[in-house]
Design a protein around this motif. Structure first.
Motif, mmCIF file in Angstrom:
data_model
loop_
_atom_site.group_PDB
_atom_site.id
_atom_site.type_symbol
_atom_site.label_atom_id
_atom_site.label_comp_id
_atom_site.label_asym_id
_atom_site.label_seq_id
_atom_site.Cartn_x
_atom_site.Cartn_y
_atom_site.Cartn_z
ATOM 1 N N ILE A 37 4.875 -0.172 13.106
ATOM 2 C CA ILE A 37 3.936 0.950 13.253
ATOM 3 C C ILE A 37 2.525 0.505 12.901
ATOM 4 O O ILE A 37 1.561 0.878 13.571
ATOM 5 C CB ILE A 37 4.397 2.152 12.404
ATOM 6 N N PRO B 136 0.835 -1.220 0.000
ATOM 7 C CA PRO B 136 0.000 0.000 0.000
ATOM 8 C C PRO B 136 0.868 1.268 0.000
ATOM 9 O O PRO B 136 1.935 1.295 0.605
ATOM 10 C CB PRO B 136 -0.795 -0.130 1.299
ATOM 11 N N SER C 17 0.737 4.242 1.410
ATOM 12 C CA SER C 17 1.134 4.911 2.656
ATOM 13 C C SER C 17 2.259 4.148 3.350
ATOM 14 O O SER C 17 3.119 4.746 3.985
ATOM 15 C CB SER C 17 -0.070 5.074 3.586
ATOM 16 N N TYR D 175 -2.800 3.139 18.046
ATOM 17 C CA TYR D 175 -2.832 4.458 17.432
ATOM 18 C C TYR D 175 -2.157 5.508 18.294
ATOM 19 O O TYR D 175 -1.371 6.317 17.806
ATOM 20 C CB TYR D 175 -4.284 4.865 17.144
ATOM 21 N N ILE E 247 3.975 8.474 9.473
ATOM 22 C CA ILE E 247 3.602 7.566 10.568
ATOM 23 C C ILE E 247 2.095 7.636 10.824
ATOM 24 O O ILE E 247 1.400 6.620 10.866
ATOM 25 C CB ILE E 247 4.385 7.916 11.862
ATOM 26 N N VAL E 248 1.574 8.866 10.934
ATOM 27 C CA VAL E 248 0.155 9.036 11.225
ATOM 28 C C VAL E 248 -0.703 8.574 10.045
ATOM 29 O O VAL E 248 -1.747 7.944 10.224
ATOM 30 C CB VAL E 248 -0.142 10.509 11.585
ATOM 31 N N ARG E 249 -0.203 8.847 8.815
ATOM 32 C CA ARG E 249 -0.947 8.477 7.604
ATOM 33 C C ARG E 249 -1.157 6.968 7.557
ATOM 34 O O ARG E 249 -2.253 6.491 7.239
ATOM 35 C CB ARG E 249 -0.157 8.952 6.381
ATOM 36 N N VAL E 250 -0.098 6.196 7.892
ATOM 37 C CA VAL E 250 -0.211 4.734 7.882
ATOM 38 C C VAL E 250 -1.270 4.289 8.885
ATOM 39 O O VAL E 250 -2.115 3.447 8.586
ATOM 40 C CB VAL E 250 1.158 4.082 8.187
ATOM 41 N N LYS E 251 -1.231 4.890 10.096
ATOM 42 C CA LYS E 251 -2.211 4.492 11.105
ATOM 43 C C LYS E 251 -3.630 4.816 10.645
ATOM 44 O O LYS E 251 -4.571 4.097 10.967
ATOM 45 C CB LYS E 251 -1.945 5.193 12.443
ATOM 46 N N LYS E 252 -3.790 5.917 9.896
ATOM 47 C CA LYS E 252 -5.136 6.322 9.473
ATOM 48 C C LYS E 252 -5.640 5.547 8.264
ATOM 49 O O LYS E 252 -6.834 5.325 8.137
ATOM 50 C CB LYS E 252 -5.166 7.821 9.169
ATOM 51 N N SER E 253 -4.728 5.166 7.351
ATOM 52 C CA SER E 253 -5.208 4.611 6.082
ATOM 53 C C SER E 253 -5.108 3.094 5.974
ATOM 54 O O SER E 253 -5.740 2.503 5.108
ATOM 55 C CB SER E 253 -4.471 5.261 4.912
ATOM 56 N N ILE E 254 -4.329 2.461 6.853
ATOM 57 C CA ILE E 254 -4.146 1.004 6.728
ATOM 58 C C ILE E 254 -5.029 0.250 7.722
ATOM 59 O O ILE E 254 -5.046 0.556 8.905
ATOM 60 C CB ILE E 254 -2.672 0.621 6.983
ATOM 61 N N LEU F 70 6.057 5.539 4.087
ATOM 62 C CA LEU F 70 6.648 5.462 5.426
ATOM 63 C C LEU F 70 8.017 4.797 5.367
ATOM 64 O O LEU F 70 8.978 5.265 5.980
ATOM 65 C CB LEU F 70 5.713 4.707 6.377
ATOM 66 N N ASN G 137 -2.852 -6.153 5.164
ATOM 67 C CA ASN G 137 -2.887 -4.706 5.391
ATOM 68 C C ASN G 137 -3.259 -4.011 4.079
ATOM 69 O O ASN G 137 -2.601 -4.222 3.070
ATOM 70 C CB ASN G 137 -1.519 -4.180 5.831
ATOM 71 N N GLU H 295 -5.381 -0.437 2.009
ATOM 72 C CA GLU H 295 -5.999 0.889 2.085
ATOM 73 C C GLU H 295 -7.449 0.850 1.584
ATOM 74 O O GLU H 295 -8.163 1.827 1.684
ATOM 75 C CB GLU H 295 -5.173 1.901 1.267
#
Lengths: 206, 206
Positions: A32, A4, A6, A37, B47-54, A10, B63, B65
């Motif tokens: 991660i 993916p 994202s 979260y 880092i935040v993008r992965v947590k939000k989109s995956i 990363l 895993n 999107e």
């Protein structure tokens, strides 16, 4: 299926860390994905927080959250004595050894002839300006005992000559816990030349 | 002087990465201090993008999107054939080998008796549910050829017995570029038992 987007981004970003290649970055990215979260969010926040709150002290260039740093603004410290180090982390190490009560000067690196890093790339001029502005009695050049550190120390020592101050280097010798068999010849030779007389302990009365 | 608070917090946070101790975390934190602001900001964002989109695909748990993932939602793929793997990264590896055109099932780990990881801690039930819901003809159990991987594979194979489907494991043998002298006995023994007849190349006419 490709990885993916994202996660790819990363993995790319994490390779900005020193010594982190594609494989370690992949493992870090996976961790991660698995992290809760809030932990990941705190990591991201901690990165941005450091960038926002840390800057070099305008006098000694140590990484600090206040300016001038707490050392430069401490009237209890010896403002006539500067210890020159390569990096901010060296200041932390010196401070925890509790041996120096003067100020510091962080060069931000060492000279390296091969890599074309001259004295203009590190904060030598800023050090000379501090000394010229007066009130300094001693400069201890505590760069690392490596080739680059020694080159830098020699250059700085030459620049400080004739300024009427004492210029010193830390003593060289055996580090605690060393095994003579594994130490390099240079260290042994320093330790030999600077050998200290041992006062015999007085015989105990029984 | 102690290390500035924001740097201490960052060193703390970075130790959440696997295999990163206080010393590596310190080096990583230093590199962030030196990084330009945009690079560090992009790292934090990634880092935040992965947590939000995956999130895990609701069918195969890779895993992804999008949900269901692009493999599960591809009508061109063989929906009667499931390849069972430990982790999402194994799906990426299998896909780049272009050998499997069926679906996947990501267990999210392996069983480990010593650590108390039973089949209920990985997605075995979810796999059985998928098979029970019908339409599956073959399940290839591609867990890693390690002790834990084999334990997991045996358990799953037993559970799938009597469901009227073909249950397979990848062949074992010599990996490309291996040196027989350095290979373990188990691998050699597998490669020996599964030895293949070589058709002699026809002699070339000159």
């Amino acid at each position: 299926m490709n990885r993916p987007k994202s996660i790819r981004q990363l993995i790319e970003a994490l390779q900005k860390f020193p010594g982190v290649g594609p494989r370690s970055a992949q493992r870090m990215a996976e961790s991660i994905v698995k992290m809760d979260y809030e932990t990941a969010r705190e990591m991201a926040r901690a990165i941005v927080r450091v960038k926002k709150s840390i800057s070099p002290c305008s006098s000694c260039f140590v990484n600090t959250e206040q300016n001038p740093c707490e050392i430069c603004s401490d009237p209890e410290r010896d403002h006539t004595f500067i210890c020159v180090v390569e990096a901010s982390e060296d200041v932390i190490a010196m401070e925890s050894s509790k041996s120096h009560n003067g100020l510091y000067h962080v060069l931000g690196g060492n000279m390296n002839v091969v890599k074309g890093i001259g004295p203009d790339k590190i904060r030598v001029k800023e050090l000379l300006d501090r000394v010229r502005s007066g009130g300094i009695k001693e400069v201890l050049i505590a760069t690392n005992p490596t080739l680059d550190g020694e080159t830098t120390a020699s250059h700085i020592a030459r620049q400080l000559t004739g300024m009427g101050i004492r210029v010193t280097r830390p003593a060289r010798g055996l580090p605690r816990g060393a095994d003579l068999d594994y130490l390099d010849g240079e260290t042994l030779s320093h330790a030999y030349k600077l050998r200290q007389t041992v006062d015999p302990e007085p015989e105990r009365e029984i």
